[in-house]
Design an enzyme around this catalytic site. Structure first.
Site: not given
Length: 298
Positions: A104, A143, A94, A107
């Protein structure tokens, strides 16, 4: 199946990420080692009120127990009652600057055990981006990096995991996504243990490439109390998702995990406003119209 190799990778990943974040922030993460009576423990690395981060937590845990919590066996009811060995790295960052998005990443590896039967294992994880003021180039970069992480393991994984992320990080009670998404996977055991482990490592290894360029680009942008107020309002959605819908939070609480480490993902400053909506055409409204909608960013 080599769970010790997974544990070793995860502790190394935590250290790499913390070192990189300290270099950007200029502060030092606190190291909080903990254990649980039921079995296992972890290392929580956290920084608060520092140069860039209002709060940032990077946690490693490996916990064992005699019975899988309901959240872990919900999609596999046949495993209910088995003992378990669960390990993972989970982080939430944050930044203070409202132009820097929250991020975030997680794994993890689960092993369900029953005497006289072969262990049942699976991997899970992913990463997702939650901007307060959206930038198309940031969403596209994030992405595209997620896509690069999955490309060595087959072209079908990215569209599948992106869709899964869009559907998972969705606040059903608000009818809106948490952010611009990324990738998410769970119950993954395709191609054998080594292949699944390699895919999980690909995700973990790409996190810094996905996020740090965005942070570097936005960390010094000037902002006012207006932007901070909107950031705090949108952070409320983050809290709502984690407490109402997130399976990881539920697993931690149901398994008797360490509450401070489980809830380190919560933003330190949050506000709720009753029945509020942004002014049409404002920068705040643009988040809803241009970014909190399904898009093929990559």
């Amino acid at each position: 199946m080599n769970t010790e190799a997974v544990s070793s990778y995860l502790t190394g990943l935590q250290e790499r990420i913390v070192s990189a974040l300290e270099a950007v922030d200029g502060g030092k993460f606190r190291a909080d080692q903990w254990s649980r009576p039921e079995g296992g423990g972890g290392l929580t690395r956290i920084i608060e009120e520092s140069g860039i981060f209002e709060r940032a937590g990077v946690g490693y845990s490996r916990v064992q127990g005699p019975k899988l919590p309901p959240s872990a066996s919900a999609s596999r009811p046949e495993l209910a009652g088995r003992s378990f060995d669960a390990m993972g790295v989970s982080l939430v960052l944050h930044p203070r600057n409202p132009y820097c998005p929250t991020v975030h990443m997680n794994v993890r590896c689960f092993v369900a055990l029953k005497p006289g039967e072969a262990p049942v294992w699976w991997f899970g994880g992913g990463m997702d981006l939650t901007p307060y003021y959206g930038f198309e180039e940031d969403a596209r970069h994030f992405h595209a990096t997620c896509k690069s992480a999955l490309e060595p393991f087959g072209a079908a994984l990215h569209p599948r995991f992106k869709k899964w992320c869009d559907e998972y990080f969705y606040l059903k009670h608000r009818k809106e996504p948490r952010g611009v998404g990324g990738i998410f996977f769970d119950d993954y055991a395709e191609g054998g243990f080594d292949a699944s482990f390699a895919m999980m490592q690909g995700v973990g290894d790409h996190f810094l490439d996905a996020y740090l360029p965005i942070l570097e680009k936005r960390k010094a942008l000037p902002y006012t109390e207006r932007e901070r107020s909107f950031q705090a309002y949108r952070r409320g959605r983050y809290v709502e998702f984690n407490l109402v819908w997130d399976r990881g939070t539920l697993f931690g609480l149901q398994s008797g995990g360490r509450t401070e480490s489980i809830l380190m993902s919560m933003p330190p400053v949050v506000r709720w406003k009753y029945d509020w909506a942004p002014e049409p055409g404002s920068p705040e409204a643009k988040l809803y119209t241009d970014f909190l909608v399904p898009r093929d960013w990559a």
